[in-house]
Design an enzyme around this catalytic site. Structure first.
Site, mmCIF file in Angstrom:
data_model
loop_
_atom_site.group_PDB
_atom_site.id
_atom_site.type_symbol
_atom_site.label_atom_id
_atom_site.label_comp_id
_atom_site.label_asym_id
_atom_site.label_seq_id
_atom_site.Cartn_x
_atom_site.Cartn_y
_atom_site.Cartn_z
ATOM 1 N N ASP A 73 0.848 -1.195 0.000
ATOM 2 C CA ASP A 73 0.000 0.000 0.000
ATOM 3 C C ASP A 73 0.888 1.252 0.000
ATOM 4 O OD1 ASP A 73 -2.450 1.351 0.204
ATOM 5 O OD2 ASP A 73 -2.342 1.415 2.402
ATOM 6 N N HIS A 100 -7.553 10.612 3.690
ATOM 7 C CA HIS A 100 -6.918 9.656 4.612
ATOM 8 C C HIS A 100 -7.091 10.117 6.056
ATOM 9 C CE1 HIS A 100 -4.171 8.167 1.181
ATOM 10 N NE2 HIS A 100 -4.914 7.147 1.562
ATOM 11 N N ASN A 117 -10.138 0.940 0.238
ATOM 12 C CA ASN A 117 -9.098 0.828 1.273
ATOM 13 C C ASN A 117 -9.614 1.294 2.633
ATOM 14 O OD1 ASN A 117 -7.619 0.449 -1.112
ATOM 15 N ND2 ASN A 117 -5.805 1.393 -0.228
HETATM 16 O O1 G3H Z 1 -4.239 3.209 1.862
HETATM 17 C C1 G3H Z 1 -5.003 3.079 2.823
HETATM 18 C C2 G3H Z 1 -6.252 3.782 2.887
HETATM 19 O O2 G3H Z 1 -6.463 4.676 1.888
HETATM 20 C C3 G3H Z 1 -6.970 3.844 4.147
HETATM 21 O O3 G3H Z 1 -7.599 5.062 4.396
HETATM 22 O O4 G3H Z 1 -7.153 5.187 6.819
HETATM 23 O O5 G3H Z 1 -8.839 6.633 5.745
HETATM 24 O O6 G3H Z 1 -9.243 4.195 5.992
HETATM 25 P P1 G3H Z 1 -8.256 5.293 5.829
HETATM 26 ZN ZN ZN Z 2 -4.527 5.197 0.900
#
Ligand code: G3H
Ligand code: ZN
Length: 283
Positions: A82, A180, A230
């Site tokens: 990721d 995020h 995600n």
């Molecule tokens: O790459 C990981 C994500 O985009 C997670 O996003 O922490 O807002 O759920 P989040």
């Molecule tokens: Zn992300």
């Protein structure tokens, strides 16, 4: 089963009109929670390990956790890097059994992002890995990625077409208003933009920063073409809240009694998300 690629599970999601959950892993309990829930729901699932997770756990542990997880379930499981920003980490992931990598060149100017993504595709594809790239820039903080409101940029649909054609990536993360981390206000997605991008781009589209987005917006985004979603922050919050409850309400000092409830709490989040993503029974 053995680990499969993101391309395999996401192309099927693209054809079937649903989204596969990509849940961030950092340790055994989180991995177990994700895999046992996906197995119970007969859902394909993506184990996402960030560069920070690799630094924290060690790449050998991440590899072993994911391979063990895949071996003990019948549902398709992938191991995905990721937000990779470091080419050397990409190479490490290729050597350590990852089946997919994300190259995040979203902080770079368009041409540089394109060139870096191409370079990653050129090494990852011959080794059998899928590649996800990001075009546009999401506001917020995710592990080693930090973007201010001023720096955030939504994805341009025409640039997305050119980017996908020239890089040959397998999936594309787009910026349509998600963020995020923990949302300050009500998240508002630009569905018109998503629709435009989906009409012009054939490959699976990815929604990052999906923690905290209301259920109806997630369902609409999936209908309009999002195939990978995600989730990290909501898992972290569930883990933190469960640990806090145990340690403040009792005198337990057995790690199993502290981490066990956290694992159960994460299972509930994963169950709810897989349900609204539409990937239950799609294994
Ligand atoms: O790459 C990981 C994500 O985009 C997670 O996003 O922490 O807002 O759920 P989040
Ligand atoms: Zn992300």
């Amino acid at each position: 089963m053995v680990l499969v690629t993101n391309k395999e599970v996401l192309d099927a999601a693209n054809d079937g009109g649903y989204a596969v959950g990509a849940f961030n892993i950092n340790n055994m309990e989180i991995t177990q929670a994700i895999i046992s829930t996906a197995s119970e729901m007969n859902a394909p699932v993506i184990l996402a390990a960030s560069q920070g997770a690799i630094e924290y756990a060690g790449i050998e542990y991440i590899e072993a956790l994911a391979k063990t997880a895949a071996a003990i379930t019948d549902v398709p499981v992938t191991l995905h890097l990721d937000h990779g920003t470091d080419f050397n980490v990409i190479l490490q992931c290729i050597r350590h059994g990852f089946t997919s990598v994300m190259i995040d060149g979203s902080k770079l100017p368009f041409e540089d992002n394109l060139a870096l993504t191409k370079k990653v595709v050129d090494v990852a594809h011959p080794c059998g890995l899928s590649v996800e790239a990001e075009l546009g820039r999401l506001v917020g903080v995710e592990d080693q990625i930090s973007v201010t409101e001023k720096e955030a940029v939504f994805t341009d649909p025409d640039e997305a077409v050119q980017f996908v054609e020239e890089t040959d990536v397998d999936s594309l993360a787009i910026a349509i208003g998600s963020a995020h981390g923990i949302y300050k206000g009500e998240p508002k997605l630009d569905f018109e933009r998503l629709e435009k991008i989906d009409k012009k781009v054939d490959i699976p589209l990815v929604l990052h920063g999906a923690s905290g987005i209301p259920e109806d917006s997630i369902i609409r985004a999936v209908k309009l073409g999002i195939n990978k979603i995600n989730i990290d922050t909501e898992l972290r919050l569930a883990f933190r809240d469960a640990v806090r409850k145990v340690v403040t309400e009792s005198d337990v000092y057995d790690p199993r009694k502290i981490c066990g409830p956290a694992r159960d709490a994460i299972k509930e989040v994963v169950r709810y998300k897989i349900g609204i993503f539409g990937s239950e029974n799609k294994a």
